[in-house]
Design an enzyme around this catalytic site. Structure first.
Site, mmCIF file in Angstrom:
data_model
loop_
_atom_site.group_PDB
_atom_site.id
_atom_site.type_symbol
_atom_site.label_atom_id
_atom_site.label_comp_id
_atom_site.label_asym_id
_atom_site.label_seq_id
_atom_site.Cartn_x
_atom_site.Cartn_y
_atom_site.Cartn_z
ATOM 1 N N SER A 140 0.890 -1.357 -0.089
ATOM 2 C CA SER A 140 0.043 0.011 -0.069
ATOM 3 C C SER A 140 0.857 1.219 0.118
ATOM 4 C CB SER A 140 -0.851 0.145 1.203
ATOM 5 O OG SER A 140 -1.548 1.204 1.439
ATOM 6 N N TYR A 154 -1.735 -1.112 10.265
ATOM 7 C CA TYR A 154 -1.798 -1.360 8.910
ATOM 8 C C TYR A 154 -0.733 -0.726 8.075
ATOM 9 C CZ TYR A 154 -3.995 -1.107 4.372
ATOM 10 O OH TYR A 154 -4.297 -1.524 2.924
#
Length: 267
Positions: A140, A154
């Protein structure tokens, strides 16, 4: 079996489903795994009818420590090894660290960190032996920018996937194996619906920051074929990644402290 096999985790929707379609369109058989068996079977039928390749499915929850081994045992029972691994399965845990139980964080780490690492470890030796392999770790943009308040683990996990991909890329340069970390930003998929942040993210992120799952997967496929260790799809995301590198650490952290809560680490 003459055709190579691509294993895609989180293959029932979004980027995972797009990857499965892309590899099937290039003549690969595909093995699909996710938690929802009904969705997997529908996806497998669509791909089988649309591309004339073999499809295998195995419903599994990667939070189960036994899941990676069970998936690969299932493929081995069908006489198949893995030529392409797309580690795509993932989700986010919204909120600050102490708002969720340790059990929630532990399951998250198994799905997002331990399972993709184990799957890569287990399939890599066969790829090296055959002198052909592709590993795509769906990371990401969040892994390339400083940490922000909310969804504490995350960005950290995505940063780990990027670094691990870079190292594996270097370790396999002369072995016929390509390893890439795909680092998308905001992507139209079910991600924000699953963790109930769709409304919040839609208000925070302008339309020009979003890409479709098909666009993201296509960029990831091309990066893996070209053996590029990191792929950041989309001009806005490339600009963000480059801009953050130019900021002193304290400035970047101050920026995330002020703006991070708007996005809660959902890149």
């Amino acid at each position: 079996m003459d055709r190579r096999l691509a294993l895609v985790t989180g293959a029932s929707a979004g980027i995972g489903a797009a990857f499965a379609r892309i590899y099937a369109s290039h003549g690969y058989d595909v093995a699909l795994t996710a938690r929802r068996a009904d969705r997997l079977e529908r996806m497998a039928e669509e791909i089988r009818l649309g591309h004339g390749v073999e499809t295998l499915t195995f419903a599994a929850d990667l939070a189960d420590p036994d899941a990676p081994g069970l998936i690969l045992d299932h493929l081995a029972a069908h006489g198949r090894g893995v030529d392409v691994l797309v580690n795509n399965a993932g989700y986010g845990v919204p909120g600050v660290f102490l708002e969720s139980s340790w059990e929630t964080h532990e399951a998250f780490l198994r799905v997002m960190l331990t399972a993709p690492t184990e799957l890569a470890y287990r399939v890599l030796s066969g790829m090296v032996e055959r002198r052909f392999g592709r590993i795509v770790n769906v990371a990401s943009l969040a892994g390339l920018i400083p940490g922000s308040p909310g969804a504490t683990l995350y960005g950290a996990v995505k940063s780990y996937l990027i670094k691990a991909s870079q190292s594996l890329h270097l370790e396999t340069l002369d072995k016929g194996v390509h390893v890439s970390a795909l680092c998308p930003g905001f992507t139209y998929s079910e991600f924000h619906d699953v963790n109930d942040t769709r409304e919040q993210i839609s208000r925070s992120a302008p339309p020009w920051m979003w890409l479709g799952a098909d666009e993201v997967a296509a960029a990831g496929y091309e990066a893996a074929e070209a053996n590029r260790p990191i792929c950041v799809p989309g001009a806005p995301n490339k600009a963000i990644a480059a801009g953050v590198k130019m900021l002193p650490d304290e400035w970047a952290l101050a920026l995330m402290a002020s703006q991070g809560p708007r996005f809660r680490g959902k890149l």
